[in-house]
Motif scaffolding. Sequence first.
Motif, short mmCIF file in Angstrom:
data_model
loop_
_atom_site.label_atom_id
_atom_site.label_comp_id
_atom_site.label_asym_id
_atom_site.label_seq_id
_atom_site.Cartn_x
_atom_site.Cartn_y
_atom_site.Cartn_z
N GLY A 81 17.16 19.43 -2.73
CA GLY A 81 17.36 18.03 -3.04
C GLY A 81 16.88 17.15 -1.88
N LEU A 82 16.42 15.95 -2.19
CA LEU A 82 15.87 15.05 -1.18
C LEU A 82 16.49 13.67 -1.35
CD1 LEU A 82 12.14 16.09 -1.68
CD2 LEU A 82 13.61 16.80 0.22
N GLY A 83 16.83 13.02 -0.23
CA GLY A 83 17.47 11.73 -0.40
C GLY A 83 17.43 10.84 0.82
N THR A 84 17.93 9.62 0.61
CA THR A 84 18.08 8.61 1.66
C THR A 84 19.50 8.66 2.18
OG1 THR A 84 18.59 7.01 -0.10
CG2 THR A 84 16.34 7.04 0.76
N TRP A 85 19.64 8.75 3.49
CA TRP A 85 20.97 8.76 4.11
C TRP A 85 21.04 7.64 5.14
CZ3 TRP A 85 25.04 11.69 2.61
CH2 TRP A 85 26.17 11.70 3.43
N VAL A 86 21.29 6.40 4.76
CA VAL A 86 21.37 5.87 3.42
C VAL A 86 20.50 4.61 3.34
CG1 VAL A 86 23.69 6.72 2.90
CG2 VAL A 86 23.45 4.51 4.03
N ALA A 87 20.15 4.20 2.11
CA ALA A 87 19.39 2.97 1.90
C ALA A 87 20.34 1.82 1.64
CB ALA A 87 18.44 3.15 0.72
N GLY A 88 19.94 0.62 2.03
CA GLY A 88 20.81 -0.53 1.84
C GLY A 88 20.02 -1.82 1.75
N PRO A 89 20.73 -2.92 1.61
CA PRO A 89 20.09 -4.21 1.34
C PRO A 89 19.63 -4.98 2.56
CG PRO A 89 22.47 -4.41 1.08
CD PRO A 89 22.19 -2.97 1.39
N ASN A 90 19.73 -4.43 3.76
CA ASN A 90 19.28 -5.20 4.93
C ASN A 90 17.83 -5.64 4.80
OD1 ASN A 90 21.66 -5.28 6.31
ND2 ASN A 90 21.14 -3.71 7.81
N TYR A 91 16.99 -4.77 4.25
CA TYR A 91 15.58 -5.18 4.07
C TYR A 91 15.00 -4.66 2.75
CZ TYR A 91 14.10 -0.48 5.56
OH TYR A 91 13.91 0.87 5.66
N ARG A 92 15.88 -4.30 1.83
CA ARG A 92 15.45 -3.84 0.51
C ARG A 92 15.84 -4.85 -0.55
NH1 ARG A 92 11.83 0.35 0.93
NH2 ARG A 92 12.64 2.05 2.21
N HIS A 93 14.93 -5.08 -1.50
CA HIS A 93 15.26 -5.84 -2.71
C HIS A 93 15.34 -4.84 -3.86
CE1 HIS A 93 14.95 -8.45 -6.22
NE2 HIS A 93 15.18 -9.49 -5.43
N PRO A 94 16.36 -4.94 -4.71
CA PRO A 94 16.54 -3.91 -5.74
C PRO A 94 15.35 -3.69 -6.66
CG PRO A 94 18.52 -5.25 -5.56
CD PRO A 94 17.48 -5.91 -4.69
N VAL A 95 14.59 -4.73 -7.00
CA VAL A 95 13.51 -4.55 -7.98
C VAL A 95 12.38 -3.66 -7.45
CG1 VAL A 95 11.76 -5.68 -9.39
CG2 VAL A 95 14.08 -6.63 -9.28
N PRO A 96 11.72 -3.99 -6.33
CA PRO A 96 10.67 -3.07 -5.85
C PRO A 96 11.24 -1.74 -5.38
CG PRO A 96 11.01 -4.88 -4.29
CD PRO A 96 11.76 -5.23 -5.52
N THR A 98 24.67 -3.30 11.46
CA THR A 98 24.38 -4.48 12.26
C THR A 98 23.26 -4.23 13.27
OG1 THR A 98 26.11 -3.84 13.82
CG2 THR A 98 26.72 -5.35 12.03
N GLY A 99 22.47 -3.19 13.04
CA GLY A 99 21.40 -2.84 13.97
C GLY A 99 20.20 -3.75 13.84
N VAL A 100 19.08 -3.29 14.41
CA VAL A 100 17.89 -4.13 14.52
C VAL A 100 17.37 -4.58 13.17
CG1 VAL A 100 16.35 -2.13 14.62
CG2 VAL A 100 15.60 -4.32 15.56
N ASP A 101 17.45 -3.71 12.14
CA ASP A 101 16.89 -4.12 10.86
C ASP A 101 17.85 -4.97 10.05
OD1 ASP A 101 18.60 -2.10 10.03
OD2 ASP A 101 17.00 -0.70 9.55
N ALA A 102 19.02 -5.30 10.61
CA ALA A 102 19.92 -6.25 9.94
C ALA A 102 19.41 -7.67 10.06
CB ALA A 102 21.32 -6.14 10.52
N HIS A 103 18.61 -7.95 11.10
CA HIS A 103 18.14 -9.32 11.31
C HIS A 103 16.63 -9.42 11.47
CE1 HIS A 103 17.67 -8.26 15.55
NE2 HIS A 103 18.89 -7.76 15.52
N PRO A 154 18.36 -14.08 9.78
CA PRO A 154 19.75 -13.92 10.24
C PRO A 154 20.49 -12.84 9.46
CG PRO A 154 19.19 -16.24 9.99
CD PRO A 154 18.05 -15.47 9.41
N ALA A 155 21.27 -12.05 10.18
CA ALA A 155 22.04 -10.98 9.54
C ALA A 155 23.20 -11.56 8.75
CB ALA A 155 22.57 -10.01 10.61
N ALA A 156 23.57 -10.88 7.67
CA ALA A 156 24.71 -11.30 6.87
C ALA A 156 26.00 -11.05 7.63
CB ALA A 156 24.73 -10.54 5.55
#
Length: 306
Positions: free
Chosen positions: A65-80, A105-110, A114-116
Amino acid sequence: MRLGIVLLPQVRWAQDRDRWRRAEDYGFDHAWTYDHLAWRTLVDEPWLATVPLLAAAATATERIGLGTWVAGPNYRHPVPFAKDVMGLDDVSGGRFLLGLGAGGTGVDAHVLGPAAVPTDRAARFEEFVDLLDRLLREPVTTFHGQWYEAHEARMLPGCVQRPRVPFVVAANGPRALRVAARWGQAWGTYGPVVQDDGSPQDAQERWWDGLAALVDRFDGVAREAGRDPAGIDRYLSLDGAPRYSLGSVELLAEGVERAAALGFTDVVVHWPRDEGVYAGSQDVLEQVAGRMEALRGVRATRFPAT
């Protein structure tokens, strides 16, 4: 018990192909990589993109099995991102696991702005998972939310796995736990954050105690959501603990047994690095591979079989 391993995306594919194949040959059930633009103490080290790496790993392996550990909305939009997920599920022949988290809250949060703030991050995560669920289940989706919109977003031909790829929802806080209970085929956690201000063993025990309390909270949240806690898979990153899980085979074996006693169905470790975070020995990893069947034979005791 199923065992997984995280391979940080720091090595060019020409060299990294062998490592992903070895993860499968060693007998691991699933292999993961982080979904970040850069990460913590490794921010100025090489760091490659998640989706093409997992697509390449899918073509280089057959079973794991292959996966993301983990993906999130900091720089992802659900549609693409849903398109990427659908593609990874297709290329892997239905082996893809979608690990999801609220975003730290790391570098890709902002990096995109601005970070949420924490309360917004929780609300954004709930909407992110909700929309991903709809997109990956339905051929056409229209959605109007606080954080995201989708206007006749088409997802054809859909996932290989039906009705969609499994969600492994990482959660510790109350709102994220509710997201895991509502949308997750599995719950994932690093366990509690503990201060290593005494002996390593003391910190390790406090981590296990905190983890047990967290498991109790998730069970309650699952019941409130109308789900049987025993019917939800549970993934534990053993490296959330103060001591690195592959410090020795004995430490890993102890972690597997204690995780099983708390009802975890899966544990995840990290491929040893030469130095810094997750520093360890390749020899220990190979010893673990030699004991894989015994480790896999450990069974959860929190929910006795009926």
